[in-house]
Write an enzyme that holds these catalytic residues in place. Sequence first.
Site, PDB file in Angstrom:
ATOM      1  N   GLN A   1      -4.281  -1.439   9.878  1.00  0.00           N
ATOM      2  CA  GLN A   1      -4.499  -2.931   9.020  1.00  0.00           C
ATOM      3  C   GLN A   1      -4.945  -3.471  10.242  1.00  0.00           C
ATOM      4  O   GLN A   1      -4.235  -3.228  11.431  1.00  0.00           O
ATOM      5  CB  GLN A   1      -2.860  -2.715   9.017  1.00  0.00           C
TER       6      GLN A   1
ATOM      7  N   ASP B   1     -10.457   3.076   4.213  1.00  0.00           N
ATOM      8  CA  ASP B   1     -10.441   1.713   4.100  1.00  0.00           C
ATOM      9  C   ASP B   1     -12.585   1.496   4.500  1.00  0.00           C
ATOM     10  O   ASP B   1     -13.379   0.595   3.620  1.00  0.00           O
ATOM     11  CB  ASP B   1     -10.265   1.091   5.386  1.00  0.00           C
TER      12      ASP B   1
ATOM     13  N   LYS C   1       0.808  -1.148  -0.219  1.00  0.00           N
ATOM     14  CA  LYS C   1       0.341   0.342  -0.191  1.00  0.00           C
ATOM     15  C   LYS C   1       0.936   1.146  -0.156  1.00  0.00           C
ATOM     16  O   LYS C   1       0.513   2.174  -0.783  1.00  0.00           O
ATOM     17  CB  LYS C   1      -0.823  -0.127   1.641  1.00  0.00           C
TER      18      LYS C   1
HETATM   19  N1  GUN Z   1      -7.039  -6.755   7.170  1.00  0.00           N
HETATM   20  C1  GUN Z   1      -6.655  -7.678   5.789  1.00  0.00           C
HETATM   21  N2  GUN Z   1      -7.399  -6.778   5.014  1.00  0.00           N
HETATM   22  C2  GUN Z   1      -7.874  -5.562   4.987  1.00  0.00           C
HETATM   23  C3  GUN Z   1      -7.941  -3.907   4.218  1.00  0.00           C
HETATM   24  O1  GUN Z   1      -8.816  -3.885   3.881  1.00  0.00           O
HETATM   25  N3  GUN Z   1      -8.093  -2.812   5.499  1.00  0.00           N
HETATM   26  C4  GUN Z   1      -6.816  -3.178   6.932  1.00  0.00           C
HETATM   27  N4  GUN Z   1      -7.331  -2.068   7.280  1.00  0.00           N
HETATM   28  N5  GUN Z   1      -7.327  -4.175   7.038  1.00  0.00           N
HETATM   29  C5  GUN Z   1      -7.085  -5.516   6.593  1.00  0.00           C
END
Ligand code: GUN
Length: 292
Positions: free
Chosen positions: A96, A119, A52
Amino acid sequence: MQILDGKTTSEEIKIELKEAVEQRKIAGKKTPHLVAVLVGNDGGSLTYVGAKVRACKEIGFNSTLMHLEDSISENELLDVVEKLNNDDEIDGFIVQLPLPKHIDEKKITLAINPMKDVDGFHPTNLGNMVLNLPGFLPATPAGMMEMLKRYNIETSGKHCVVIGRSHIVGSPMSILMARNTNPGNCTVTLAHSRTQDLKSLTLQADIIVSAIGLPGFLTADMVKDGAVVLDVGITRVADETKKNGYRITGDVDFESVAPKTSYITPVPGGVGPMTIVSLMMNTLRAMELNGK
Ligand code: GUN
């Protein structure tokens, strides 16, 4: 059968985003700044967060990785969230998941300012999604919708079976596919661990979205000829022939299923790269929603 190439599609979107950042610069507007908060050293999370932050750099966003010790207390993490909420330089941030056991994920999610919740996990954004109001859509379902749109796949009136009801993929995907939008307008079945006779449902599906994290779960005998199959699975399976000792495997038994489909996403290179660019699209959107 046509491959839904998330890698190429995401590269096209990155070029568009890069152009949008340059246009903002020319107009004297702020450069988008995304922060990713990572707690601890979970292998998968390190990989995803790294991807990311790298994608942000590629398209000219500012990005910061806040890597925190897994010994951090819930209150200390809430303080970090509060600081990010109040920092005008930061346009969007993510925490995350999963978080260490001693931290309540719901509490952290609720503490995030919905206007910076790129998110799309905050109840305000989930509510806006249900009501078809402006807000942030969760990145993985939004990435799949973008892929369906860019490949001009007809969804209206189709039967979509979503397998898996997680808050971040299955449930929101079922809502997005049922909304009165394009793509959308599907008749949706949301299947989960208590579903009986899943095969009889998937055999009726024009579109199957598998998001359960069981490698090779969806087999050819479960898929109707000409179906569209989207594979959200990204499970690490031990593989000694690989340098890092594992390979990423989807929910779909690709070899047997692919020949029956009209369109299918590979793993890797399907839904995964689309998830990352969705987050970038959301961050750019945060600028607009916040009048920056
Ligand atoms: N863990 C797995 N997928 C995601 C996501 O799209 N965002 C976040 N913050 N954590 C995750």
